[in-house]
Design a protein around this motif. Structure first.
Motif, short mmCIF file in Angstrom:
data_model
loop_
_atom_site.label_atom_id
_atom_site.label_comp_id
_atom_site.label_asym_id
_atom_site.label_seq_id
_atom_site.Cartn_x
_atom_site.Cartn_y
_atom_site.Cartn_z
N ILE A 72 0.89 -1.17 0.00
CA ILE A 72 0.00 0.00 0.00
C ILE A 72 0.92 1.21 0.00
O ILE A 72 1.77 1.34 0.87
CB ILE A 72 -0.90 0.04 1.25
CG1 ILE A 72 -1.72 -1.23 1.39
CG2 ILE A 72 -1.79 1.26 1.22
CD1 ILE A 72 -2.43 -1.34 2.72
N LYS A 73 0.77 2.07 -1.00
CA LYS A 73 1.62 3.25 -1.05
C LYS A 73 0.89 4.43 -1.66
O LYS A 73 -0.10 4.27 -2.37
CB LYS A 73 2.92 2.97 -1.78
CG LYS A 73 2.78 2.40 -3.15
CD LYS A 73 4.14 2.00 -3.69
CE LYS A 73 3.97 1.07 -4.88
NZ LYS A 73 5.23 0.56 -5.35
N GLU A 74 1.41 5.60 -1.38
CA GLU A 74 0.87 6.84 -1.93
C GLU A 74 1.94 7.45 -2.80
O GLU A 74 3.04 7.72 -2.36
CB GLU A 74 0.48 7.78 -0.79
CG GLU A 74 -0.06 9.10 -1.25
CD GLU A 74 0.86 10.25 -0.87
OE1 GLU A 74 0.98 11.16 -1.70
OE2 GLU A 74 1.44 10.24 0.20
N ILE A 75 1.61 7.61 -4.10
CA ILE A 75 2.54 8.19 -5.06
C ILE A 75 1.82 9.33 -5.77
O ILE A 75 0.76 9.13 -6.35
CB ILE A 75 2.99 7.15 -6.10
CG1 ILE A 75 3.65 5.96 -5.42
CG2 ILE A 75 3.92 7.79 -7.12
CD1 ILE A 75 3.95 4.82 -6.35
N ASP A 76 2.40 10.52 -5.71
CA ASP A 76 1.83 11.69 -6.38
C ASP A 76 0.36 11.89 -6.04
O ASP A 76 -0.48 12.04 -6.93
CB ASP A 76 2.01 11.60 -7.90
CG ASP A 76 3.47 11.58 -8.30
OD1 ASP A 76 4.28 12.22 -7.59
OD2 ASP A 76 3.80 10.94 -9.32
N LYS A 78 -1.83 9.80 -5.04
CA LYS A 78 -2.65 8.69 -5.55
C LYS A 78 -2.34 7.49 -4.67
O LYS A 78 -1.18 7.20 -4.40
CB LYS A 78 -2.29 8.44 -7.01
CG LYS A 78 -2.94 7.25 -7.62
CD LYS A 78 -2.49 7.13 -9.07
CE LYS A 78 -2.70 5.75 -9.59
NZ LYS A 78 -2.23 5.58 -10.96
N ILE A 79 -3.37 6.79 -4.22
CA ILE A 79 -3.15 5.62 -3.37
C ILE A 79 -3.21 4.37 -4.23
O ILE A 79 -4.15 4.17 -4.99
CB ILE A 79 -4.19 5.56 -2.24
CG1 ILE A 79 -3.97 6.74 -1.32
CG2 ILE A 79 -4.09 4.24 -1.49
CD1 ILE A 79 -4.82 6.78 -0.12
N SER A 80 -2.18 3.54 -4.10
CA SER A 80 -2.08 2.31 -4.87
C SER A 80 -2.00 1.13 -3.91
O SER A 80 -1.19 1.12 -2.98
CB SER A 80 -0.82 2.38 -5.75
OG SER A 80 -0.62 1.15 -6.39
N ILE A 81 -2.85 0.14 -4.15
CA ILE A 81 -2.87 -1.08 -3.33
C ILE A 81 -2.68 -2.26 -4.26
O ILE A 81 -3.34 -2.37 -5.29
CB ILE A 81 -4.22 -1.24 -2.59
CG1 ILE A 81 -4.54 0.00 -1.78
CG2 ILE A 81 -4.20 -2.47 -1.71
CD1 ILE A 81 -5.97 0.04 -1.26
N ILE A 82 -1.76 -3.12 -3.90
CA ILE A 82 -1.58 -4.37 -4.66
C ILE A 82 -1.83 -5.51 -3.69
O ILE A 82 -1.19 -5.61 -2.64
CB ILE A 82 -0.16 -4.47 -5.25
CG1 ILE A 82 0.07 -3.32 -6.22
CG2 ILE A 82 0.02 -5.81 -5.96
CD1 ILE A 82 1.46 -3.23 -6.77
N SER A 83 -2.80 -6.36 -4.04
CA SER A 83 -3.11 -7.51 -3.21
C SER A 83 -2.94 -8.79 -4.03
O SER A 83 -2.94 -8.76 -5.26
CB SER A 83 -4.52 -7.42 -2.63
OG SER A 83 -5.46 -7.56 -3.66
N ILE A 93 -5.23 -2.03 -7.28
CA ILE A 93 -6.34 -1.11 -7.08
C ILE A 93 -5.74 0.26 -6.79
O ILE A 93 -4.80 0.36 -6.01
CB ILE A 93 -7.25 -1.55 -5.92
CG1 ILE A 93 -7.89 -2.90 -6.24
CG2 ILE A 93 -8.32 -0.52 -5.63
CD1 ILE A 93 -8.72 -3.47 -5.12
N SER A 94 -6.30 1.29 -7.42
CA SER A 94 -5.79 2.63 -7.13
C SER A 94 -6.95 3.58 -6.90
O SER A 94 -8.05 3.40 -7.42
CB SER A 94 -4.91 3.13 -8.27
OG SER A 94 -5.65 3.27 -9.44
N PHE A 95 -6.69 4.59 -6.11
CA PHE A 95 -7.65 5.66 -5.81
C PHE A 95 -7.02 6.95 -6.28
O PHE A 95 -5.97 7.35 -5.79
CB PHE A 95 -7.97 5.71 -4.32
CG PHE A 95 -8.69 4.50 -3.82
CD1 PHE A 95 -10.06 4.41 -3.93
CD2 PHE A 95 -7.99 3.44 -3.27
CE1 PHE A 95 -10.74 3.29 -3.49
CE2 PHE A 95 -8.66 2.32 -2.82
CZ PHE A 95 -10.03 2.24 -2.93
N ASN A 103 -3.08 11.61 1.18
CA ASN A 103 -1.83 11.53 1.93
C ASN A 103 -1.93 10.33 2.86
O ASN A 103 -2.78 10.30 3.75
CB ASN A 103 -1.58 12.82 2.70
CG ASN A 103 -0.23 12.86 3.34
OD1 ASN A 103 0.65 12.07 3.02
ND2 ASN A 103 -0.04 13.78 4.26
N LEU A 104 -1.06 9.35 2.65
CA LEU A 104 -1.03 8.13 3.46
C LEU A 104 0.18 8.20 4.37
O LEU A 104 1.31 8.29 3.90
CB LEU A 104 -0.95 6.91 2.54
CG LEU A 104 -0.98 5.55 3.20
CD1 LEU A 104 -2.35 5.30 3.85
CD2 LEU A 104 -0.69 4.46 2.18
#
Length: 147
Positions: A72-76, A78-83, A93-95, A103-104
């Motif tokens: 789970i990370k926040e880049i620019d 944008k939240i990105s989750i890889i499961s 999955i991204s938000f 901001n995570l």
């Protein structure tokens, strides 16, 4: 000679006083209306941010319960989750919403291979009007569930 007085009309002074009073009352109503409109816009934005934060947390909870979260990370902003599901397939999955800054905050800038318990703080900020919603949460998984 008899003088006839007609007192049914209004004088210019009375007309000006009535117009001034009407103007003041109209101005007060106008200001009240636009303050209510501004307050409504702020509350709608705050509600939308809270719903977006709830969606992200709920999605993370479902992924943590049913799958294994790889990162789970926040880049620019944008939240990105890889499961990884039970078949071993990666599910990204991204938000990303252009009107919201994500901001995570985690103990280490990103969460990689979280174990049964992990925590984070999620902050969502809108651009116009500037409103901020913070959510802190901890996820845990009972022993024996898919890991």
């Amino acid at each position: 000679m008899k003088r006839i007085m007609n007192e049914r009309g209004i004088t210019l002074v009375e007309l000006l006083a009535a117009l001034a009073l009407f103007g003041v009352i109209s101005l007060l109503i106008w200001n009240f209306f636009f303050q209510a409109l501004s307050f409504n816009e702020r509350e709608v934005t705050k509600n939308q941010l809270q719903q977006e934060a709830n969606l992200i947390v709920n999605t993370m909870q479902q992924l943590h319960t049913k799958n294994k979260i790889k990162s789970i990370k926040e880049i620019d902003s944008k939240i990105s989750i890889i499961s990884i599901n039970k078949e071993g397939e990666e599910i990204p999955i991204s938000f990303d919403n252009k009107n919201i800054k994500y901001n995570l905050i985690t103990p280490n800038d990103e969460i990689i291979n979280p174990g049964n318990i992990f925590s984070f703080e999620l902050t969502l900020t809108s651009e116009n009007p500037i409103i901020e919603v913070k959510t802190k949460t901890t996820f845990s998984k009972l022993a024996g569930q898919y890991q």
